[in-house]
Design a protein around this motif. Structure first.
Motif, PDB file in Angstrom:
ATOM      1  N   ASP A   1       2.070   1.746  -3.329  1.00 41.30           N
ATOM      2  CA  ASP A   1       1.150   2.243  -4.178  1.00 41.30           C
ATOM      3  C   ASP A   1       0.862   3.668  -4.272  1.00 41.30           C
ATOM      4  O   ASP A   1       0.903   4.536  -5.290  1.00 41.30           O
ATOM      5  CB  ASP A   1      -0.094   1.491  -4.137  1.00 41.30           C
TER       6      ASP A   1
ATOM      7  N   VAL B   1      -6.749   3.139  -0.913  1.00 41.16           N
ATOM      8  CA  VAL B   1      -6.442   3.527   0.590  1.00 41.16           C
ATOM      9  C   VAL B   1      -7.454   4.464   0.962  1.00 41.16           C
ATOM     10  O   VAL B   1      -7.860   5.144  -0.024  1.00 41.16           O
ATOM     11  CB  VAL B   1      -4.932   3.557   0.890  1.00 41.16           C
TER      12      VAL B   1
ATOM     13  N   ARG C   1       0.814  -1.216  -0.063  1.00 44.11           N
ATOM     14  CA  ARG C   1      -0.120  -0.046  -0.043  1.00 44.11           C
ATOM     15  C   ARG C   1       0.926   1.287  -0.111  1.00 44.11           C
ATOM     16  O   ARG C   1       0.802   2.122  -0.646  1.00 44.11           O
ATOM     17  CB  ARG C   1      -1.089  -0.011   1.210  1.00 44.11           C
TER      18      ARG C   1
ATOM     19  N   GLY D   1      -3.793   0.717  -7.696  1.00 44.71           N
ATOM     20  CA  GLY D   1      -4.271  -0.150  -6.491  1.00 44.71           C
ATOM     21  C   GLY D   1      -4.962  -1.191  -6.867  1.00 44.71           C
ATOM     22  O   GLY D   1      -5.724  -1.917  -5.823  1.00 44.71           O
TER      23      GLY D   1
END
Length: 102
Positions: A9, A34, A6, A98
């Protein structure tokens, strides 16, 4: 998805913002999959990122030092607020990093 993935990303999306443009925490979050606060957390840890190109939904950033960067890149702003209508990129402009296989 792991925390490292994450973070990577978010960092990848922020690096896609070209000079002369900005994007918001929320738009970056949409692309990275996110929350906007998570983007803020990543930004607080990433001194090597172009932080001045990431603003809140009203076009403001956390630091007045951003104005010098905005001037250097030709980012239109009125004081401490960028003109999002002229230089803001949304999730569609930033692409899609994502999406990961489960």
């Amino acid at each position: 998805m792991s925390t490292d993935t994450r973070v990577d990303d978010v960092r990848a999306v922020v690096r896609r913002i070209p000079p002369g443009n900005v994007s918001t925490y929320g738009e970056i979050a949409k692309v990275a999959g996110v929350g906007a606060r998570y983007v803020g957390w990543v930004m607080s840890k990433g001194a090597d990122l172009p932080w001045w190109r990431v603003v809140n939904s009203t076009g403001r950033t956390h630091s007045s030092a951003a104005q010098d960067h905005w001037d250097a890149e030709g980012i239109p702003h009125n004081g401490n607020r960028v003109v999002l209508a002229e230089c803001g990129l949304d999730a569609g402009d930033l692409g899609d990093v994502g999406k990961h296989a489960p």
